[in-house]
Scaffold this active site. Structure first.
Site, short mmCIF file in Angstrom:
data_model
loop_
_atom_site.label_atom_id
_atom_site.label_comp_id
_atom_site.label_asym_id
_atom_site.label_seq_id
_atom_site.Cartn_x
_atom_site.Cartn_y
_atom_site.Cartn_z
N ASP A 40 -25.68 -7.13 -3.70
CA ASP A 40 -24.72 -8.24 -3.76
C ASP A 40 -25.45 -9.58 -3.84
OD1 ASP A 40 -22.09 -7.65 -4.00
OD2 ASP A 40 -21.68 -7.47 -1.85
N GLN B 47 -18.73 -3.72 2.61
CA GLN B 47 -17.52 -4.37 2.09
C GLN B 47 -17.03 -5.42 3.08
OE1 GLN B 47 -15.96 -3.64 -0.99
NE2 GLN B 47 -14.81 -5.49 -0.48
N LYS C 165 -15.18 1.07 -6.56
CA LYS C 165 -16.64 0.99 -6.74
C LYS C 165 -17.24 2.39 -6.81
CE LYS C 165 -17.00 -3.55 -4.68
NZ LYS C 165 -17.10 -4.34 -3.45
#
Ligand code: NDP
Length: 299
Positions: free
Chosen positions: A120, A97, A53
């Site tokens: 997200d 994460q 990422k």
């Protein structure tokens, strides 16, 4: 008949290129979008995801901030970091994460992130905004699937869509997005009766289950568009002893004979997720600064 293969890698490259163009325009105005990724512990797979990422973020010209915390970090210390990132105007997107160690609550972590920076799209605020047809941050994988469907089919209005799976991460937001496109949406799950019959009437089938090859070709309406979100690792003795390979939730070999279009696994939906994380970060940056939203990168 053999279905068109939907090349997720190429499509994701197109999204990244659009993101890079928008970022360059923002940088020219003195505004550089930034994504902060928080990793708790040393899970090897999570370390790889976070590294990838970071690389992808820098590749499109955005700032990448990585925060690594020890596996035994207290909830208070993690929340203090999230609060700091929430207040930092250089940070437009925040991602913790998952999975995190069991002493931490994923639900509480997501709730702590400013919904405007929840790239997200996991918070109840963003889920609620999406469900009520308002401007939200949308979960990256379903957002990528919708972009691909629009690109493949154009107007989705009136089509029958079946989403198999009802997770907060994929199934539910996918169904909401398709409803937003005026599809007639059915959400199937582990208790659905006659799944074959349900799938058979669909023009669009999105499978997000995590069961290798569970949807065979004879469940598919001829010409349907199939989006395979599932990622399943199965033994591959043909590649050598102990080797494995990835397959999706559709039985690709039979489904490809009937469908109009299908995403392969790997190389279909997978690459879209990080591309849409980058897209969401640019969108968040524009919204935070009262600028027009980038066209084609949001819904
Ligand atoms: P979850 O395990 O959270 O959800 C799976 C869903 O499948 C549940 O709603 C479950 O139903 C349903 N299900 C299970 N068995 C059946 C069955 N026999 N028939 C019909 N439905 C069934 O998974 P996720 O949504 O997080 O992920 C789904 C898949 O997508 C996984 O393979 C995951 O690895 C992959 N994935 C891929 C991504 C990508 O970037 N390509 C990103 C995210 C996920 P119920 O609710 O009744 O239990």
């Amino acid at each position: 008949m053999s279905a068109t293969l939907l090349d997720g890698k190429a499509f994701a490259a197109g999204i990244r290129a659009k993101v890079a163009t928008h970022v360059a325009a923002l940088v020219a105005q003195g505004l550089q979008p930034g994504l902060a990724v928080v990793l708790v512990g040393e899970d090897p797979a999570s370390q790889v995801y976070v590294r990838n990422k970071g690389i992808a973020t820098k590749e499109v010209g955005m700032n990448s901030y990585e925060h690594k915390l020890p596996a035994d970090v207290s909830a208070e210390a993690l929340y203090a970091l999230i609060d700091k990132l929430n207040a930092d105007p250089a940070v437009h997107g925040i991602l913790v994460q998952f999975p995190v160690p069991p002493h931490l609550s994923e639900v509480e972590i997501v709730a702590r992130i400013d919904p405007a920076k929840d790239v997200d799209g996991l918070s109840v605020i963003n889920a609620g905004l999406l469900a009520s047809g308002q401007r939200a941050m949308v979960s990256c994988t379903p957002l990528g699937c919708l972009m691909l469907l629009r690109d493949t089919l154009g107007d989705l209005s009136g089509l029958d869509a079946v989403v198999i799976g009802r997770s907060n991460l994929v199934g539910k937001p996918m169904a909401q997005l398709l409803l937003g496109e005026s599809c007639t949406v059915t959400i199937a799950h582990s208790r659905t009766r006659n799944l074959a019959e349900v799938v058979r009437r669909a023009d669009i089938v999105v499978a997000a289950v995590g069961r290798p090859r569970m949807v065979p070709g004879d469940w598919i309406k001829p010409g349907a568009t199939l989006i395979d979100v599932g990622i399943n690792r199965i033994p591959a003795p043909e590649k050598g002893e102990g080797k494995t390979r990835l397959v999706g939730d559709f039985d690709f070999d039979s489904a490809v004979q009937v469908a109009g279009a299908i995403t392969p696994v790997p190389g279909g939906v997978g690459p879209l997720t990080i591309a849409c994380l980058l897209a969401n970060t640019v969108t968040a940056c524009c919204r935070a600064n009262g600028l027009a939203e980038p066209e084609g990168l949001t819904v």
